[in-house]
Enzyme design. Structure first.
Site, mmCIF file in Angstrom:
data_model
loop_
_atom_site.group_PDB
_atom_site.id
_atom_site.type_symbol
_atom_site.label_atom_id
_atom_site.label_comp_id
_atom_site.label_asym_id
_atom_site.label_seq_id
_atom_site.Cartn_x
_atom_site.Cartn_y
_atom_site.Cartn_z
ATOM 1 C CE LYS A 114 5.560 4.559 15.726
ATOM 2 N NZ LYS A 114 6.900 3.958 16.026
ATOM 3 N N GLY A 136 6.705 5.955 20.474
ATOM 4 C CA GLY A 136 6.201 4.723 21.086
ATOM 5 C C GLY A 136 6.314 3.583 20.104
ATOM 6 N N GLY A 185 5.240 0.707 17.380
ATOM 7 C CA GLY A 185 4.371 0.717 16.209
ATOM 8 C C GLY A 185 3.020 0.092 16.482
ATOM 9 C CB VAL A 217 2.233 5.263 19.254
ATOM 10 C CG1 VAL A 217 1.996 6.660 18.703
ATOM 11 C CG2 VAL A 217 2.537 5.318 20.749
ATOM 12 N N GLY A 218 1.427 3.631 16.696
ATOM 13 C CA GLY A 218 1.164 3.571 15.258
ATOM 14 C C GLY A 218 -0.213 2.984 14.977
ATOM 15 C CD GLU A 255 7.478 7.172 -0.465
ATOM 16 O OE1 GLU A 255 8.278 6.432 -1.069
ATOM 17 O OE2 GLU A 255 6.787 8.031 -1.036
ATOM 18 C CB CYS A 293 14.290 2.677 0.997
ATOM 19 S SG CYS A 293 14.387 4.458 0.880
ATOM 20 C CD GLU A 298 14.470 -2.938 1.922
ATOM 21 O OE1 GLU A 298 13.572 -3.261 2.709
ATOM 22 O OE2 GLU A 298 14.594 -1.792 1.449
HETATM 23 P P1 NAD Z 1 9.184 -0.944 10.136
HETATM 24 O O1 NAD Z 1 8.129 -1.196 9.128
HETATM 25 O O2 NAD Z 1 9.522 -2.010 11.084
HETATM 26 O O3 NAD Z 1 8.802 0.328 11.022
HETATM 27 C C1 NAD Z 1 8.494 1.582 10.456
HETATM 28 C C2 NAD Z 1 7.638 2.372 11.414
HETATM 29 O O4 NAD Z 1 6.374 1.724 11.541
HETATM 30 C C3 NAD Z 1 8.211 2.465 12.828
HETATM 31 O O5 NAD Z 1 7.949 3.752 13.345
HETATM 32 C C4 NAD Z 1 7.424 1.401 13.572
HETATM 33 O O6 NAD Z 1 7.347 1.646 14.964
HETATM 34 C C5 NAD Z 1 6.060 1.542 12.911
HETATM 35 N N1 NAD Z 1 5.180 0.374 13.020
HETATM 36 C C6 NAD Z 1 5.523 -0.920 13.247
HETATM 37 N N2 NAD Z 1 4.416 -1.696 13.331
HETATM 38 C C7 NAD Z 1 3.359 -0.883 13.145
HETATM 39 C C8 NAD Z 1 1.942 -1.086 13.113
HETATM 40 N N3 NAD Z 1 1.400 -2.300 13.286
HETATM 41 N N4 NAD Z 1 1.145 -0.032 12.876
HETATM 42 C C9 NAD Z 1 1.666 1.198 12.678
HETATM 43 N N5 NAD Z 1 2.983 1.459 12.724
HETATM 44 C C10 NAD Z 1 3.828 0.436 12.941
HETATM 45 O O7 NAD Z 1 10.452 -0.463 9.309
HETATM 46 P P2 NAD Z 1 11.887 -0.071 9.859
HETATM 47 O O8 NAD Z 1 12.575 -1.336 10.256
HETATM 48 O O9 NAD Z 1 11.747 1.019 10.864
HETATM 49 O O10 NAD Z 1 12.565 0.546 8.571
HETATM 50 C C11 NAD Z 1 13.167 -0.212 7.576
HETATM 51 C C12 NAD Z 1 12.255 -0.339 6.373
HETATM 52 O O11 NAD Z 1 11.864 0.964 5.921
HETATM 53 C C13 NAD Z 1 12.952 -0.966 5.196
HETATM 54 O O12 NAD Z 1 12.130 -1.947 4.601
HETATM 55 C C14 NAD Z 1 13.161 0.194 4.236
HETATM 56 O O13 NAD Z 1 13.237 -0.152 2.898
HETATM 57 C C15 NAD Z 1 11.996 1.050 4.514
HETATM 58 N N6 NAD Z 1 12.294 2.441 4.092
HETATM 59 C C16 NAD Z 1 11.658 2.969 2.993
HETATM 60 C C17 NAD Z 1 11.963 4.254 2.540
HETATM 61 C C18 NAD Z 1 11.297 4.860 1.332
HETATM 62 O O14 NAD Z 1 11.342 6.073 1.169
HETATM 63 N N7 NAD Z 1 10.708 4.104 0.454
HETATM 64 C C19 NAD Z 1 12.891 5.000 3.231
HETATM 65 C C20 NAD Z 1 13.528 4.428 4.331
HETATM 66 C C21 NAD Z 1 13.196 3.155 4.763
#
Ligand code: NAD
Length: 472
Positions: free
Chosen positions: A169, A200, A202, A205-206, A244, A278, A378
């Site tokens: 996803k 899709g 989060g 689909v998530g 992560e 990140c 962050e």
């Molecule tokens: P996000 O948490 O908003 O979304 C991440 C993913 O989760 C997306 O695909 C989203 O559609 C999905 N998602 C959202 N709600 C969900 C739910 N209820 N159930 C399942 N899936 C769901 O994060 P973002 O804005 O896409 O990315 C930025 C964040 O990612 C930052 O906090 C960053 O630090 C972190 N990040 C971490 C690493 C690492 O390796 N540690 C790497 C890159 C980014």
């Protein structure tokens, strides 16, 4: 205008059952460049069923078969390297000087996993006991938007090496990039159902992946808030989780550091991937006695950190991914000023001449206290906080005084001393004297930065269960 209406299920591109359509916006100018039809729960369940069927066979594959598949995935992705990089520049606004290496390291992940696969002790025997490492099953891989190809390839490589089948996803903000990548991976001629991709939302689909009892494991890259929801909801079906999450990484500049090298290295870590990384080193800890010299060195070095067209190889910082992310970064800069930090470089508003897109000014704050919001939260944008310290012990204390613990850096001339400082940092990865990578070294966080590790054998182990067979 590009239009995506399919998902990748059971070895082929199939029309979406979900009907909601989302616009794809180019971050450099806010223009609509495409439309993607978002998947729903039904698309997700079809993908899970395909992965479950495929696991019956692939879960029993040999090490040699998995190695061959990893090589095919590597070759298939390599063939589209230029297209993958171009998609990251256009859809995400990633600067080409970073997009190139990031896509390449995603592609390399398949070969790195093949190498790690050879080193894992898959079977262990003693007396009448045999211990084997078994694939955990069907894995749901949920990724963020800031390094789409890398996250997908990395998670897929580890899962495939472990003998798992997957449903990916990807972030809905990476739909064009995902489409190019999945077209590429399709050419690897994988067993049907091993790889499934449903784009899709989060919470649609998530959430179905997290909830569905036919998924055994979730590997997630994203925000802390969503990671916490996933961890809690996975408990209902006892799924294994790898998370992560975010970071607020410290860079400790020791008092013997050569500023001509140290400051460009520290700024590179701070503004990595336009600050949307990140691992970005967003807290720069400097000896109080060297603050004035640091300020001059930062002002000089910032001339090389130009903002602008991400396709231009000279550009160091591109636009933020979306209007929402632009507003978040601007709000954080405002908060820093309100809380009493001083803007050394940058500040609020669009850089001159870049008003159309989601560009922000790369910003360096001085007079930052570690309890200010800009030092604790962050930001996920190009905003660096300079914090002073009096002794190495104080630097270590400030570095560790964070809810995060993903990445850290130490810069200094005396390597022994730098190593000693590094060994006291509560972070999953610590680099000395500049950003560097090793695809076999683990990646992941202490504290709120996550649970578990990725990369190399550590990443594969996250997709394994241990089984012991004992003969009476
Ligand atoms: P996000 O948490 O908003 O979304 C991440 C993913 O989760 C997306 O695909 C989203 O559609 C999905 N998602 C959202 N709600 C969900 C739910 N209820 N159930 C399942 N899936 C769901 O994060 P973002 O804005 O896409 O990315 C930025 C964040 O990612 C930052 O906090 C960053 O630090 C972190 N990040 C971490 C690493 C690492 O390796 N540690 C790497 C890159 C980014």
């Amino acid at each position: 205008m590009k239009t995506i209406t399919t998902h990748y299920i059971d070895g082929g591109f199939v029309e979406s059952h979900g009907k909601e359509v989302m616009g794809i916006i180019r971050p450099t100018d806010g223009q609509l460049i495409g439309r993607v039809t978002l998947g729903d729960e039904e698309d997700t369940r079809r993908a899970i069923a395909a992965a479950r069927r495929a696991f019956a066979t692939y879960g029993r594959s040999t090490k040699e078969e998995r190695a061959r598949i990893l090589r095919r995935l590597h070759d298939a992705a390599s063939a589209r390297l230029d297209d993958l990089r171009a998609a990251m520049v256009e859809e995400y606004g990633g600067v080409v000087r970073f997009a190139g290496p990031i896509v390449q390291s995603g592609i390399n992940a398949f070969l790195a996993a093949e190498k790690a696969l050879q080193e894992i002790p898959w079977t262990c025997n003693w007396d009448k006991t045999t211990v084997t490492l078994e694939p955990v099953g069907v894995a749901g891989l949920i990724t963020a938007w800031n390094a789409n190809a890398l996250f997908i390839c990395l998670k897929l490589a580890s899962a495939v090496a472990a003998g798992c089948t997957v449903i990916i996803k990807p972030s809905e903000l990476s739909s064009l990039q995902t489409q190019v990548l999945v077209e590429a991976l399709h050419e690897a001629n994988l067993p049907k159902g091993l790889l499934n991709v449903v784009t899709g939302l989060g919470n649609v689909v998530g959430a179905e992946l997290v909830r569905n009892p036919d998924v055994d494991k979730i590997s997630f890259t994203g925000s802390v808030a969503v990671g916490q929801t996933i961890m809690r909801d996975c408990a209902a079906t006892m799924k294994r989780v790898t998370l992560e999450l975010g970071g607020k990484s410290p860079t400790i500049l020791l008092d013997d550091a050569n500023l001509d090298q140290a400051i460009p290295a520290a700024l590179t870590m701070a503004f990595l991937n336009s600050g949307q990384a990140c691992a970005a080193g967003t807290r720069l800890l400097v000896p109080k006695s060297r603050l004035e010299a640091v300020k001059h060195a930062v002002q000089n070095a910032m001339r090389d950190f130009t903002v602008g067209d991400p396709a231009d190889p000279k550009t160091a910082v591109g636009p933020m991914v979306s209007q929402k992310q632009y507003e978040r970064v601007e709000a954080c800069i405002r908060k820093g000023i309100e809380e009493g930090a001083e803007v050394l470089v940058g500040g609020e508003g669009h850089p001159e001449g870049l008003e159309a897109g989601y560009f922000v000014k790369p910003t360096v704050f001085i007079n930052v206290k570690n309890d200010m919001t800009i030092a604790r939260e962050e930001i996920f944008g190009p905003v660096l906080s300079v914090i002073t310290y009096d002794s190495d012990d104080e630097a270590i204390r400030i570095a560790n005084d964070s809810k995060y613990g993903l990445h850290a850096a130490v810069i200094g001339t005396d390597l022994q001393r730098a190593r000693h400082v590094a060994s006291q940092l509560r972070a999953g990865r610590v680099v000395i004297n500049g950003m560097t990578d090793d695809p076999q070294a683990p990646w992941g966080g202490f504290k709120f930065s996550g649970v578990g590790r990725e990369y190399g054998r550590y990443g594969i182990e996250a997709f394994l269960e241990t089984r012991a067979i004992l003969e009476a």
